[in-house]
Design a protein around this motif. Structure first.
Motif, PDB file in Angstrom:
ATOM      1  N   THR A  15     -38.086 -32.531 -25.202  1.00 22.44           N
ATOM      2  CA  THR A  15     -37.917 -31.161 -24.873  1.00 22.44           C
ATOM      3  C   THR A  15     -36.670 -30.549 -25.514  1.00 22.44           C
ATOM      4  N   LEU A  16     -37.171 -29.226 -26.060  1.00 19.95           N
ATOM      5  CA  LEU A  16     -36.077 -28.735 -26.907  1.00 19.95           C
ATOM      6  C   LEU A  16     -35.797 -27.148 -26.414  1.00 19.95           C
ATOM      7  N   GLY A  17     -34.620 -26.805 -26.260  1.00 15.11           N
ATOM      8  CA  GLY A  17     -34.282 -25.335 -25.847  1.00 15.11           C
ATOM      9  C   GLY A  17     -32.705 -25.331 -25.223  1.00 15.11           C
ATOM     10  N   PRO A  18     -32.287 -24.132 -24.897  1.00 15.77           N
ATOM     11  CA  PRO A  18     -30.961 -23.925 -24.638  1.00 15.77           C
ATOM     12  C   PRO A  18     -30.542 -24.893 -23.517  1.00 15.77           C
ATOM     13  N   GLY A  19     -29.523 -25.486 -23.243  1.00 16.77           N
ATOM     14  CA  GLY A  19     -29.020 -26.459 -22.176  1.00 16.77           C
ATOM     15  C   GLY A  19     -28.899 -27.886 -22.574  1.00 16.77           C
ATOM     16  N   ILE A  20     -29.305 -27.910 -23.914  1.00 19.33           N
ATOM     17  CA  ILE A  20     -29.032 -29.373 -24.395  1.00 19.33           C
ATOM     18  C   ILE A  20     -27.657 -29.735 -24.880  1.00 19.33           C
ATOM     19  N   LEU A  21     -26.847 -28.944 -25.261  1.00 19.84           N
ATOM     20  CA  LEU A  21     -25.433 -28.899 -25.366  1.00 19.84           C
ATOM     21  C   LEU A  21     -24.598 -29.136 -24.106  1.00 19.84           C
ATOM     22  N   LEU A  48     -34.356 -29.904 -19.237  1.00 18.97           N
ATOM     23  CA  LEU A  48     -33.297 -28.449 -19.254  1.00 18.97           C
ATOM     24  C   LEU A  48     -33.530 -27.997 -17.849  1.00 18.97           C
ATOM     25  N   ASP A  49     -32.310 -27.379 -17.541  1.00 19.46           N
ATOM     26  CA  ASP A  49     -32.201 -26.795 -16.125  1.00 19.46           C
ATOM     27  C   ASP A  49     -33.140 -25.508 -16.277  1.00 19.46           C
ATOM     28  N   GLU A  50     -34.204 -25.807 -15.376  1.00 22.03           N
ATOM     29  CA  GLU A  50     -35.298 -24.669 -15.247  1.00 22.03           C
ATOM     30  C   GLU A  50     -35.026 -23.272 -14.363  1.00 22.03           C
ATOM     31  N   GLU A  72     -44.053 -19.488 -38.518  1.00 20.38           N
ATOM     32  CA  GLU A  72     -43.539 -20.692 -38.010  1.00 20.38           C
ATOM     33  C   GLU A  72     -41.997 -21.081 -38.216  1.00 20.38           C
ATOM     34  N   GLY A  73     -41.389 -21.411 -37.381  1.00 19.59           N
ATOM     35  CA  GLY A  73     -39.763 -21.702 -37.642  1.00 19.59           C
ATOM     36  C   GLY A  73     -38.721 -20.268 -37.587  1.00 19.59           C
ATOM     37  N   GLN A  74     -39.523 -19.182 -37.524  1.00 17.09           N
ATOM     38  CA  GLN A  74     -38.800 -17.904 -37.460  1.00 17.09           C
ATOM     39  C   GLN A  74     -37.976 -17.865 -36.373  1.00 17.09           C
ATOM     40  N   ILE A  75     -36.565 -17.310 -36.443  1.00 14.34           N
ATOM     41  CA  ILE A  75     -35.971 -16.988 -35.041  1.00 14.34           C
ATOM     42  C   ILE A  75     -36.463 -15.805 -34.373  1.00 14.34           C
ATOM     43  N   PHE A  76     -36.961 -16.003 -33.269  1.00 13.08           N
ATOM     44  CA  PHE A  76     -37.428 -14.732 -32.486  1.00 13.08           C
ATOM     45  C   PHE A  76     -36.514 -14.211 -31.487  1.00 13.08           C
ATOM     46  N   ALA A  77     -35.704 -14.901 -30.863  1.00 10.32           N
ATOM     47  CA  ALA A  77     -34.753 -14.640 -30.012  1.00 10.32           C
ATOM     48  C   ALA A  77     -33.390 -15.270 -29.951  1.00 10.32           C
ATOM     49  N   THR A  78     -32.387 -14.811 -29.584  1.00 15.35           N
ATOM     50  CA  THR A  78     -31.062 -15.895 -29.245  1.00 15.35           C
ATOM     51  C   THR A  78     -30.677 -15.564 -27.844  1.00 15.35           C
ATOM     52  N   CYS A  79     -29.694 -16.703 -27.796  1.00 15.72           N
ATOM     53  CA  CYS A  79     -28.840 -16.433 -26.273  1.00 15.72           C
ATOM     54  C   CYS A  79     -27.473 -17.247 -26.546  1.00 15.72           C
ATOM     55  N   PRO A  80     -26.559 -17.046 -25.973  1.00 15.29           N
ATOM     56  CA  PRO A  80     -25.305 -17.872 -26.131  1.00 15.29           C
ATOM     57  C   PRO A  80     -25.547 -19.035 -25.233  1.00 15.29           C
ATOM     58  N   GLU A  81     -25.596 -20.302 -26.003  1.00 16.74           N
ATOM     59  CA  GLU A  81     -25.878 -21.600 -25.252  1.00 16.74           C
ATOM     60  C   GLU A  81     -24.561 -22.072 -24.629  1.00 16.74           C
ATOM     61  N   THR A  82     -23.336 -21.897 -25.336  1.00 19.00           N
ATOM     62  CA  THR A  82     -22.182 -22.137 -25.059  1.00 19.00           C
ATOM     63  C   THR A  82     -21.172 -21.255 -25.535  1.00 19.00           C
ATOM     64  N   LEU A 114     -38.330 -20.106 -24.392  1.00 17.81           N
ATOM     65  CA  LEU A 114     -37.388 -20.689 -24.977  1.00 17.81           C
ATOM     66  C   LEU A 114     -37.445 -22.172 -25.197  1.00 17.81           C
ATOM     67  N   LYS A 115     -38.419 -22.678 -24.454  1.00 16.24           N
ATOM     68  CA  LYS A 115     -38.504 -24.116 -24.547  1.00 16.24           C
ATOM     69  C   LYS A 115     -39.693 -24.681 -25.288  1.00 16.24           C
ATOM     70  N   GLN A 116     -39.654 -25.794 -25.875  1.00 17.14           N
ATOM     71  CA  GLN A 116     -40.715 -26.234 -26.728  1.00 17.14           C
ATOM     72  C   GLN A 116     -40.643 -27.808 -26.665  1.00 17.14           C
ATOM     73  N   GLN A 117     -41.832 -28.243 -27.196  1.00 16.08           N
ATOM     74  CA  GLN A 117     -41.792 -29.861 -27.338  1.00 16.08           C
ATOM     75  C   GLN A 117     -41.953 -30.141 -28.782  1.00 16.08           C
ATOM     76  N   TRP A 118     -41.414 -31.597 -29.023  1.00 15.07           N
ATOM     77  CA  TRP A 118     -41.536 -31.922 -30.429  1.00 15.07           C
ATOM     78  C   TRP A 118     -41.576 -33.632 -30.315  1.00 15.07           C
ATOM     79  N   PRO A 119     -42.572 -34.306 -31.097  1.00 13.98           N
ATOM     80  CA  PRO A 119     -42.717 -35.695 -30.690  1.00 13.98           C
ATOM     81  C   PRO A 119     -41.734 -36.293 -31.680  1.00 13.98           C
ATOM     82  N   ILE A 120     -40.710 -37.297 -31.001  1.00 15.65           N
ATOM     83  CA  ILE A 120     -39.451 -37.845 -31.518  1.00 15.65           C
ATOM     84  C   ILE A 120     -39.492 -38.638 -32.656  1.00 15.65           C
TER      85      ILE A 120
END
Length: 583
Positions: free
Chosen positions: A73-79, A110-112, A130-140, A188-194
């Motif tokens: 699971t990929l999204g803000p909150g990993i760091l 991730l913290d939901e 695909e892969g385009q940045i569509f939004a930003t947020c301060p993760e840390t 903000l959240k997406q999944q990817w096969p590891i």
């Protein structure tokens, strides 16, 4: 008829006569719904690898497929987070379940509930790809999270929310897909096969070093951004400490640290130290640009095998945002041991030392995910992989070390005898090598000095000559050597003690900028050239060393502050003055 467990062999279970599951499909096993992955499918049996403890599991309990691959699971909150090998958040688990992880469905990665301050980069009517940045947020405080359009989705934005605070589950934009005109909700959240590398536009040629501030690495055996390196060494040689130094000081934007099968107390020390470390560049906590994956030796062996892939998938995700990421894997030997254990339970034919025959290809697949690339969002990013190898008894001829050596271009061989002699980093300069020197020589000549690579070659030649002379010295002693060879041994000692040896606890020596490294090389080279005319006049080396100039040059790493490296320009005068008294 529903699928049920037929047999259980450690972390591997089987289902009989099933046509339900696909290869590598993620499944839930038993009444507790343990996480598993399909690893073999044939006419009679489907074999499933379970990533949690199978204690108490019984034949006849249900097995349910999900229809998707094993995902991260990929999204803000990993760091700032600490995960186990299958991306379960250990801090949250400790708060809710105590010191031990309960089996079965657990807390989201991730913290939901947390809200992120989101700034949209697109609006209704815009075309996105695909892969385009569509939004930003301060993760840390150090890293801006850049939300990406999922891979495979191109189309037009039908609606977009205003800037504001949103959770990872909130829909930010809806996109009408060009492919089938369906409406896709994007958050903000997406999944990817590891196990699948994330797509890129193209790979870039290696051209920039990963500057670590460690002289033996930056000068002698450099690693490039987007490169791969192995750190083999026996117990106590300093693999983990070297990775800590690199993590703290290297010029990567983000650090992913994977503790794969390490001892629990060692991993605890890592987690506590990383939590206390301050990022020297920003003064903020180092954890603000770090993600830790802790999979200790007492955790399920299958999750240890997955932890490497989880780590590199997270690294690729941040690479796709345009960041330079360094991943430390400690250690890949424990990962290979997990492969061996699972292979044994599958009754596969063992290869060398019991490891599966596919060990080389698995190691290659991991290290091939390193690289500096043009990302789908139009920027450059890189993943640098640094894997520690723990050969049993320090034997570098064992399969994991030898196969790793085939697939990396940088080999930092740690020597236990150097570590016991308190020479850190304990990197053996005769066994270590870097194939990136030619790729990086242009960068060094443009950004440090034109003769930097030549000075490096000169120092290596001195160390090589010393290694050959020491064979003679061990047999008959140093007294019989001619004076020019005695000088070589003394200069080599200056290189070893004054340059290669580095004190991570000294404020001026823990990190050394490249310009200071270059000037130190210049001083050592000048000392050698200044002594040669005296040797030609048959002045003994013992008289030259009595001047104390060798010791003064050795101590320059402590005496010259990083903030005033111009002081090193005065050392040639000091050398001339000291040697003038002999003549």
């Amino acid at each position: 008829m529903s699928d049920v467990i037929y047999s259980i062999n450690g972390s591997v279970i089987s289902v009989l006569n099933s046509r339900t599951f696909g290869m590598r499909e993620m499944v839930y096993v038993g009444d507790k719904e343990l996480l598993g992955e399909v690893i073999r499918v044939d006419e009679q049996r489907t074999m499933i690898q379970v990533y949690e403890s199978t204690t108490g599991l019984r034949p006849g309990e249900p097995v349910r497929g999900t229809g998707s691959l094993l995902n991260a699971t990929l999204g803000p909150g990993i760091l700032r987070n600490i995960y186990d090998g299958i991306e379960r958040p250990l801090k949250k688990i400790m708060e809710q379940q105590g010191a031990f992880i309960a089996e079965g469905k657990t807390i989201p990665s991730l913290d939901e509930e947390k809200k992120w301050t989101v700034t949209l980069k697109v609006k209704a009517g815009d075309t996105v790809k695909e892969g385009q940045i569509f939004a930003t947020c301060p993760e840390t405080s150090l890293i801006e999270h850049r939300a990406l359009i999922p891979v495979g989705l191109n189309g037009k934005v039908a609606s977009a929310v205003p800037d504001g605070d949103y959770t990872v589950n909130d829909t930010l934009i809806t996109v009408i897909s060009d492919k089938d005109q369906s409406e896709q909700k994007i958050g903000l959240k997406q999944q990817w096969p590891i196990r699948n590398p994330r797509p890129i536009v193209s790979r870039e040629p290696i051209s920039t070093p990963l500057v670590t501030g460690q002289r033996v690495i930056d000068t002698m055996f450099p690693i490039a951004k987007g490169g791969s390196s192995a750190i083999p060494g026996g117990f106590g040689a300093g693999k983990t400490m070297l990775q800590h130094q690199i993590a703290k000081w290297c010029d990567a934007d983000i650090i992913i640290y994977v503790g794969c099968g390490e001892r629990g107390n060692e991993m605890t020390q890592v987690l506590e130290e990383f939590s206390d470390l301050v990022d020297p560049k920003s003064g903020k906590p180092l954890l603000d640009r770090t993600c830790l994956i802790a999979n200790t030796s007492n955790m399920p062996v299958a999750a240890r095998e997955a932890s490497i892939y989880t780590g590199v998938t997270i690294a690729e995700y941040y690479r796709d945002m345009g960041y330079h990421v360094a991943l430390m894997a400690d250690s890949t030997s424990r990962w290979a041991e997990a492969l061996r254990e699972i292979s044994g339970r599958l009754e596969e034919m063992p290869a060398e030392e019991g490891f599966p025959a596919y060990l080389p290809s698995r190691i290659a697949q991991f290290y091939e995910r390193a690289g500096i690339v043009d990302t789908l969002c139009g920027s450059k990013g890189s993943v640098t992989l640094i894997g520690a190898v723990s050969p049993q008894g320090g034997d570098f001829s064992e399969p994991v070390t030898q196969n790793t050596k085939r697939f990396v271009r940088c080999f930092w061989a740690l020597d236990k005898s150097l570590a016991y002699a308190r020479h850190y980093p304990a990197m053996n300069w005769t066994e270590s090598y870097s194939e990136y020197v030619d790729d990086l020589s242009r960068w060094y000549s443009q950004n440090v000095a034109r003769d930097f690579v030549d000075l490096r070659a000169e120092m290596q030649a001195i160390l090589h000559d010393e290694a050959q002379l020491m064979e003679v010295v061990k047999l008959i002693g140093s007294d019989v050597l001619p004076e020019d060879q005695k000088l070589t041994l003394e200069i080599a000692r200056v290189v070893r003690v004054g340059y290669l040896q580095q004190n991570s606890f000294h404020p001026e020596d823990t990190y050394v900028p490249l310009q200071k490294q270059y000037k130190m090389l210049k001083v050592i080279s000048y000392l050698k050239r200044a002594c040669q005319p005296l040797i030609a006049k048959h002045i003994p080396v013992s008289l030259i060393t009595k001047t104390g100039i060798f010791e003064e040059v050795i101590k320059m790493k402590y005496d010259v502050p990083n903030s005033n490296i111009a002081v090193l320009d005065t050392y040639p005068e000091k050398i001339d003055a000291a040697l003038a008294g002999i003549e």
